[in-house]
Design a protein around this motif. Structure first.
Motif, PDB file in Angstrom:
ATOM      1  N   PRO A  74       0.814  -1.223   0.000  1.00  0.00           N
ATOM      2  CA  PRO A  74       0.000   0.000   0.000  1.00  0.00           C
ATOM      3  C   PRO A  74       0.844   1.269   0.000  1.00  0.00           C
ATOM      4  O   PRO A  74       1.902   1.328   0.632  1.00  0.00           O
ATOM      5  CB  PRO A  74      -0.806  -0.119   1.301  1.00  0.00           C
ATOM      6  CG  PRO A  74      -0.818  -1.572   1.620  1.00  0.00           C
ATOM      7  CD  PRO A  74       0.503  -2.097   1.144  1.00  0.00           C
ATOM      8  N   ILE A  75       0.346   2.283  -0.708  1.00  0.00           N
ATOM      9  CA  ILE A  75       0.993   3.595  -0.763  1.00  0.00           C
ATOM     10  C   ILE A  75      -0.012   4.649  -0.315  1.00  0.00           C
ATOM     11  O   ILE A  75      -1.101   4.737  -0.878  1.00  0.00           O
ATOM     12  CB  ILE A  75       1.490   3.933  -2.174  1.00  0.00           C
ATOM     13  CG1 ILE A  75       2.526   2.909  -2.651  1.00  0.00           C
ATOM     14  CG2 ILE A  75       2.088   5.348  -2.212  1.00  0.00           C
ATOM     15  CD1 ILE A  75       2.952   3.110  -4.106  1.00  0.00           C
ATOM     16  N   THR A  92      -4.780   7.543  -9.709  1.00  0.00           N
ATOM     17  CA  THR A  92      -4.563   7.044 -11.062  1.00  0.00           C
ATOM     18  C   THR A  92      -3.184   6.421 -11.217  1.00  0.00           C
ATOM     19  O   THR A  92      -3.027   5.426 -11.930  1.00  0.00           O
ATOM     20  CB  THR A  92      -4.732   8.183 -12.096  1.00  0.00           C
ATOM     21  OG1 THR A  92      -6.063   8.688 -12.018  1.00  0.00           O
ATOM     22  CG2 THR A  92      -4.466   7.687 -13.511  1.00  0.00           C
ATOM     23  N   VAL A  93      -2.190   6.987 -10.557  1.00  0.00           N
ATOM     24  CA  VAL A  93      -0.820   6.469 -10.695  1.00  0.00           C
ATOM     25  C   VAL A  93      -0.445   5.460  -9.615  1.00  0.00           C
ATOM     26  O   VAL A  93       0.711   5.088  -9.499  1.00  0.00           O
ATOM     27  CB  VAL A  93       0.214   7.619 -10.715  1.00  0.00           C
ATOM     28  CG1 VAL A  93       0.012   8.485 -11.931  1.00  0.00           C
ATOM     29  CG2 VAL A  93       0.145   8.453  -9.439  1.00  0.00           C
ATOM     30  N   GLY A  94      -1.420   5.015  -8.827  1.00  0.00           N
ATOM     31  CA  GLY A  94      -1.139   3.884  -7.952  1.00  0.00           C
ATOM     32  C   GLY A  94      -1.293   4.064  -6.465  1.00  0.00           C
ATOM     33  O   GLY A  94      -1.059   3.126  -5.709  1.00  0.00           O
ATOM     34  N   ALA A  95      -1.670   5.264  -5.996  1.00  0.00           N
ATOM     35  CA  ALA A  95      -1.847   5.463  -4.553  1.00  0.00           C
ATOM     36  C   ALA A  95      -3.081   4.716  -4.059  1.00  0.00           C
ATOM     37  O   ALA A  95      -4.059   4.543  -4.784  1.00  0.00           O
ATOM     38  CB  ALA A  95      -1.984   6.951  -4.236  1.00  0.00           C
ATOM     39  N   ASP A  96      -3.028   4.263  -2.810  1.00  0.00           N
ATOM     40  CA  ASP A  96      -4.164   3.572  -2.192  1.00  0.00           C
ATOM     41  C   ASP A  96      -4.965   4.491  -1.283  1.00  0.00           C
ATOM     42  O   ASP A  96      -6.130   4.213  -1.001  1.00  0.00           O
ATOM     43  CB  ASP A  96      -3.661   2.374  -1.377  1.00  0.00           C
ATOM     44  CG  ASP A  96      -3.007   1.326  -2.258  1.00  0.00           C
ATOM     45  OD1 ASP A  96      -3.745   0.499  -2.816  1.00  0.00           O
ATOM     46  OD2 ASP A  96      -1.779   1.340  -2.399  1.00  0.00           O
ATOM     47  N   ASP A  97      -4.344   5.568  -0.808  1.00  0.00           N
ATOM     48  CA  ASP A  97      -5.037   6.504   0.069  1.00  0.00           C
ATOM     49  C   ASP A  97      -4.349   7.859  -0.033  1.00  0.00           C
ATOM     50  O   ASP A  97      -3.237   7.967  -0.563  1.00  0.00           O
ATOM     51  CB  ASP A  97      -5.022   6.007   1.518  1.00  0.00           C
ATOM     52  CG  ASP A  97      -6.178   6.554   2.344  1.00  0.00           C
ATOM     53  OD1 ASP A  97      -6.834   7.517   1.892  1.00  0.00           O
ATOM     54  OD2 ASP A  97      -6.414   6.037   3.444  1.00  0.00           O
TER      55      ASP A  97
END
Length: 234
Positions: A74-75, A92-97
């Motif tokens: 998670p990021i 959009t570029v991959g963050a989870d929160d």
């Protein structure tokens, strides 16, 4: 003990987060810039990443995209920018929160806990899953996707994509003719508590068509199933 990689150049905020999470039982490694963070990823092997969007050597969303291509952990983005557009770009570029500064340390810990529990719950399935094909070619060799290297070539030309665009095209190509609802695609990208909405999916599909179709207005590969969603046709 869960390990947290903190990429934050602000000394006051960085020290506060380090002290708080250490007292709460986490092992924290702080990096002051993106280059240090990239190096620490393999050396420290974190369970979760806290990433500031404003760094001296990297544009935050670019770094997030790179980190996501290298690790499934998670990021959480930490940023003083509360604009909805910035949040959407981060997801959009991959963050989870996404946490907006200033934020409560208690809220940060709670969000970390939620993401770690969800990730650990999904981990056995990830480990037991059958290895995916690393290279997929769409006849007559117009599209070539390499899952491991995260590359896509269209008619011999390398195509630049965001994290979400690559995940969408990979999913569609791996399951030709399967009709995906927009909700299915959202969940495949971000999980059930995603901030990405149906409009975001439509935008990604439009961008993909521009990149892979000869005529985006009359797509050959990515078809719209009216009232339902999308499918990939070989």
């Amino acid at each position: 003990m869960d390990k947290i990689l903190l990429i934050e150049d602000d000394d006051i905020i960085g020290e506060m987060i380090c002290m708080y999470l250490t007292e709460e039982g986490f092992l924290v490694h702080r990096c002051l810039n993106g280059q240090e963070g990239m190096s620490a990823l393999s050396e420290f092997n974190p369970d979760l990443i806290l990433l500031d969007l404003v760094l001296p050597d990297y544009e935050g969303t670019e770094l997030c995209n790179t980190l996501r291509s290298l690790t499934p952990v998670p990021i959480i983005i930490i940023s003083s920018n509360s604009k909805v557009s910035e949040k959407i770009e981060a997801f959009t570029v991959g963050a989870d929160d996404y946490l907006c500064k200033p934020f409560s340390m208690h809220e940060m810990k709670a969000r970390i806990g939620v993401l770690l529990r969800r990730f650990k719950r999904e981990l056995p399935a990830r480990q037991e899953a059958a290895p995916a094909r690393q290279e997929i070619t769409v006849p007559p060799a117009e599209l070539e996707i390499n899952v491991e290297k995260r590359t896509l070539h269209v008619r011999g030309e390398s195509i630049e994509m965001t994290f979400s665009e690559f995940e969408l095209i990979r999913l569609l190509i791996e399951h030709p003719e399967r009709v995906y609802r927009r909700e299915d695609l959202i969940n495949a990208l971000r999980g059930f508590d995603s901030y990405i909405n149906e409009r975001s999916i439509d935008v990604h599909i439009t961008n993909l068509r521009r990149k892979i179709e000869v005529n985006p207005k009359e797509p050959r590969y990515i078809k719209t199933v009216w009232g339902v969603g999308y499918k990939f046709v070989i």
